[in-house]
Design a protein around this motif. Sequence first.
Motif, PDB file in Angstrom:
ATOM      1  N   LEU A 246      37.116  37.761  31.386  1.00 30.49           N
ATOM      2  CA  LEU A 246      37.122  37.597  32.845  1.00 30.49           C
ATOM      3  C   LEU A 246      38.474  37.064  33.291  1.00 30.49           C
ATOM      4  CD1 LEU A 246      34.474  36.101  35.192  1.00 30.49           C
ATOM      5  CD2 LEU A 246      36.714  34.989  35.079  1.00 30.49           C
ATOM      6  N   TYR A 247      39.018  37.671  34.333  1.00 32.68           N
ATOM      7  CA  TYR A 247      40.238  37.181  34.965  1.00 32.68           C
ATOM      8  C   TYR A 247      39.891  36.672  36.363  1.00 32.68           C
ATOM      9  CZ  TYR A 247      43.586  39.078  31.548  1.00 32.68           C
ATOM     10  OH  TYR A 247      44.325  39.325  30.419  1.00 32.68           O
ATOM     11  N   ASP A 248      40.370  35.478  36.697  1.00 34.12           N
ATOM     12  CA  ASP A 248      40.224  34.949  38.055  1.00 34.12           C
ATOM     13  C   ASP A 248      41.608  34.845  38.670  1.00 34.12           C
ATOM     14  OD1 ASP A 248      39.005  33.837  40.345  1.00 34.12           O
ATOM     15  OD2 ASP A 248      39.467  31.811  39.627  1.00 34.12           O
ATOM     16  N   LEU A 249      41.807  35.541  39.780  1.00 30.93           N
ATOM     17  CA  LEU A 249      43.132  35.620  40.400  1.00 30.93           C
ATOM     18  C   LEU A 249      43.298  34.510  41.436  1.00 30.93           C
ATOM     19  CD1 LEU A 249      43.483  39.478  40.858  1.00 30.93           C
ATOM     20  CD2 LEU A 249      43.610  38.062  38.791  1.00 30.93           C
ATOM     21  N   GLY A 250      44.339  33.702  41.252  1.00 35.17           N
ATOM     22  CA  GLY A 250      44.512  32.536  42.117  1.00 35.17           C
ATOM     23  C   GLY A 250      43.433  31.524  41.783  1.00 35.17           C
TER      24      GLY A 250
END
Length: 199
Positions: A76-80
Amino acid sequence: QATLQPQQWIEINSKGKHDNYYIVSYLAGAVAILCTIYLVSKLWPALIKSAPWDPTPMRIVKIMLEMAGVKKGETLYDLGCGDGRIIITAAKMYGAEAVGVELDPLRYLITKARIKFNGLKNATVLRENFFNVDFSKADVVTLFLYKSVNNRLKNKFASQLRDGSRIVSYIWKFDKWIPEKVDEKNRVYLYIVKKGVAK
């Protein structure tokens, strides 16, 4: 019955005044520190040309991760990522390999410290502009940005994300993309990548 002499009264009153002085000084110092932290948190993004931080409520974090159907071992990538609340929750509660992307150095350090404090080996944070990050390994991408930024990311998502990858956005939709699931009450939208296009 003992009676205090005038000199003793003066000494007692003087001690009380000194104690009050120290208490007021400590309180004033604490207020000054809190005000400084508040002002820095508000002005810092403008100084480093970063987006202001508006934390995603924890209630919404859980809704986003549930809607994405995050599974153990998925990336999972969380942007900002702000203070890292999404990646920490995804790593701790879902067993995901969670990656936060944060340009602001203060929020980056906060997230890094929180990951270490929680003893998480399956969470990490990158101090990077997310437009420069490769998302090809992502199974899930979460974001709470702006509508204009969402739309600027569309081509990047379409070219880098694999079929079946999920994108969960809080508040803002993507123009011309049809969400797979919608929670209108909480304004959470799930998109699934199919043949290079999220639907």
